[in-house]
Design a protein around this motif. Structure first.
Motif, PDB file in Angstrom:
ATOM      1  N   ALA A  15      -7.860 -11.237  -4.676  1.00  0.00           N
ATOM      2  CA  ALA A  15      -6.399 -11.188  -4.795  1.00  0.00           C
ATOM      3  C   ALA A  15      -5.730 -11.599  -3.494  1.00  0.00           C
ATOM      4  CB  ALA A  15      -5.957  -9.791  -5.214  1.00  0.00           C
ATOM      5  N   LEU A  16      -6.302 -11.160  -2.381  1.00  0.00           N
ATOM      6  CA  LEU A  16      -5.753 -11.512  -1.080  1.00  0.00           C
ATOM      7  C   LEU A  16      -5.840 -13.019  -0.862  1.00  0.00           C
ATOM      8  CD1 LEU A  16      -4.564 -10.113   1.429  1.00  0.00           C
ATOM      9  CD2 LEU A  16      -6.881 -10.006   2.338  1.00  0.00           C
ATOM     10  N   LYS A  17      -6.995 -13.579  -1.134  1.00  0.00           N
ATOM     11  CA  LYS A  17      -7.205 -15.028  -0.964  1.00  0.00           C
ATOM     12  C   LYS A  17      -6.259 -15.820  -1.857  1.00  0.00           C
ATOM     13  CE  LYS A  17     -10.748 -18.566  -0.999  1.00  0.00           C
ATOM     14  NZ  LYS A  17     -12.154 -18.864  -1.175  1.00  0.00           N
ATOM     15  N   ALA A  18      -6.045 -15.359  -3.080  1.00  0.00           N
ATOM     16  CA  ALA A  18      -5.184 -16.070  -4.033  1.00  0.00           C
ATOM     17  C   ALA A  18      -3.702 -15.797  -3.792  1.00  0.00           C
ATOM     18  CB  ALA A  18      -5.556 -15.666  -5.458  1.00  0.00           C
ATOM     19  N   GLY A  19      -3.396 -14.789  -2.979  1.00  0.00           N
ATOM     20  CA  GLY A  19      -2.000 -14.418  -2.792  1.00  0.00           C
ATOM     21  C   GLY A  19      -1.390 -13.843  -4.064  1.00  0.00           C
ATOM     22  N   ASP A  20      -2.214 -13.176  -4.856  1.00  0.00           N
ATOM     23  CA  ASP A  20      -1.809 -12.647  -6.160  1.00  0.00           C
ATOM     24  C   ASP A  20      -1.267 -11.230  -6.000  1.00  0.00           C
ATOM     25  OD1 ASP A  20      -1.654 -11.571  -8.733  1.00  0.00           O
ATOM     26  OD2 ASP A  20      -3.449 -12.640  -9.415  1.00  0.00           O
ATOM     27  N   ARG A  21       0.060 -11.122  -5.943  1.00  0.00           N
ATOM     28  CA  ARG A  21       0.718  -9.841  -5.701  1.00  0.00           C
ATOM     29  C   ARG A  21       0.363  -8.808  -6.770  1.00  0.00           C
ATOM     30  NH1 ARG A  21       5.494  -6.826  -6.636  1.00  0.00           N
ATOM     31  NH2 ARG A  21       6.323  -5.956  -4.708  1.00  0.00           N
ATOM     32  N   GLU A  22       0.367  -9.195  -8.025  1.00  0.00           N
ATOM     33  CA  GLU A  22       0.083  -8.244  -9.101  1.00  0.00           C
ATOM     34  C   GLU A  22      -1.358  -7.753  -9.046  1.00  0.00           C
ATOM     35  OE1 GLU A  22       2.351  -6.633 -10.880  1.00  0.00           O
ATOM     36  OE2 GLU A  22       3.690  -7.811  -9.600  1.00  0.00           O
ATOM     37  N   ALA A  23      -2.286  -8.648  -8.740  1.00  0.00           N
ATOM     38  CA  ALA A  23      -3.682  -8.233  -8.605  1.00  0.00           C
ATOM     39  C   ALA A  23      -3.851  -7.298  -7.405  1.00  0.00           C
ATOM     40  CB  ALA A  23      -4.594  -9.450  -8.484  1.00  0.00           C
ATOM     41  N   LEU A  24      -3.142  -7.586  -6.314  1.00  0.00           N
ATOM     42  CA  LEU A  24      -3.190  -6.688  -5.159  1.00  0.00           C
ATOM     43  C   LEU A  24      -2.623  -5.326  -5.516  1.00  0.00           C
ATOM     44  CD1 LEU A  24      -2.211  -9.052  -2.222  1.00  0.00           C
ATOM     45  CD2 LEU A  24      -4.345  -7.766  -2.442  1.00  0.00           C
ATOM     46  N   ARG A  25      -1.521  -5.320  -6.265  1.00  0.00           N
ATOM     47  CA  ARG A  25      -0.916  -4.057  -6.673  1.00  0.00           C
ATOM     48  C   ARG A  25      -1.905  -3.230  -7.501  1.00  0.00           C
ATOM     49  NH1 ARG A  25       3.536  -1.359  -6.405  1.00  0.00           N
ATOM     50  NH2 ARG A  25       4.994  -2.855  -5.615  1.00  0.00           N
ATOM     51  N   GLY A  26      -2.783  -3.893  -8.228  1.00  0.00           N
ATOM     52  CA  GLY A  26      -3.767  -3.192  -9.035  1.00  0.00           C
ATOM     53  C   GLY A  26      -4.909  -2.594  -8.234  1.00  0.00           C
ATOM     54  N   VAL A  27      -5.105  -3.058  -7.004  1.00  0.00           N
ATOM     55  CA  VAL A  27      -6.225  -2.568  -6.201  1.00  0.00           C
ATOM     56  C   VAL A  27      -5.775  -1.816  -4.941  1.00  0.00           C
ATOM     57  CG1 VAL A  27      -6.623  -4.639  -4.787  1.00  0.00           C
ATOM     58  CG2 VAL A  27      -8.556  -3.215  -5.442  1.00  0.00           C
ATOM     59  N   VAL A  28      -4.519  -1.986  -4.542  1.00  0.00           N
ATOM     60  CA  VAL A  28      -3.981  -1.294  -3.371  1.00  0.00           C
ATOM     61  C   VAL A  28      -3.022  -0.209  -3.862  1.00  0.00           C
ATOM     62  CG1 VAL A  28      -2.583  -1.552  -1.284  1.00  0.00           C
ATOM     63  CG2 VAL A  28      -4.218  -3.340  -1.907  1.00  0.00           C
TER      64      VAL A  28
END
Length: 136
Positions: A15-28
């Motif tokens: 998610a970090l590499k892709a800059g995917d905010r929603e995916a980051l929100r799901g893991v952070v």
């Protein structure tokens, strides 16, 4: 390393590499804490950041100054809910075009498959030289 821990880290880094905010929100976690120690004023992203918005501000501050060229995982250590990753990386400083090579330790505290604390220990002097804030 358990499959759950590996999955959490894989999701985070992807998610970090892709800059995917929603995916980051799901893991952070929404109440996450970021801690990046450095002498005051040395690195623009150093300090303590709280909450998901603080995490995003931290990531943005790093991204404003550095381009990640390469990151190579060297080791992963798991102890209970704490995961320590040792990485070797190369970054380009946007303002100076200088290359910075250093090893970095990321320490994650996990709860229910999410990151609740993220601590970064890096060669702050090498990064400051790259930023032009310290003489080589």
């Amino acid at each position: 390393m358990s499959d759950a821990v590996r999955e959490t880290l894989d999701r985070y880094y992807a998610a970090l590499k892709a800059g995917d905010r929603e995916a980051l929100r799901g893991v952070v976690s929404d109440d996450t804490e970021v801690h990046y120690p450095a002498p005051e004023g040395l690195l623009p992203w150093a300090g303590d950041w709280t909450g998901f918005e603080g995490f995003e501000a931290f990531i943005a501050a790093v991204g404003d100054h550095l381009v990640i060229d390469t990151v190579e995982p060297l080791a992963v250590h798991v102890a209970g809910d704490t995961v320590i990753t040792v990485l070797r990386g190369e970054w380009t400083v946007k303002a100076t075009a200088r290359k910075v090579r250093t090893e970095t330790v990321n320490m994650f505290t996990l709860r229910d498959g999410r990151i609740v604390r993220y601590q970064v220990y890096s060669d702050t002097a090498a990064l400051a030289v790259g930023l032009g804030r310290l003489a080589a």
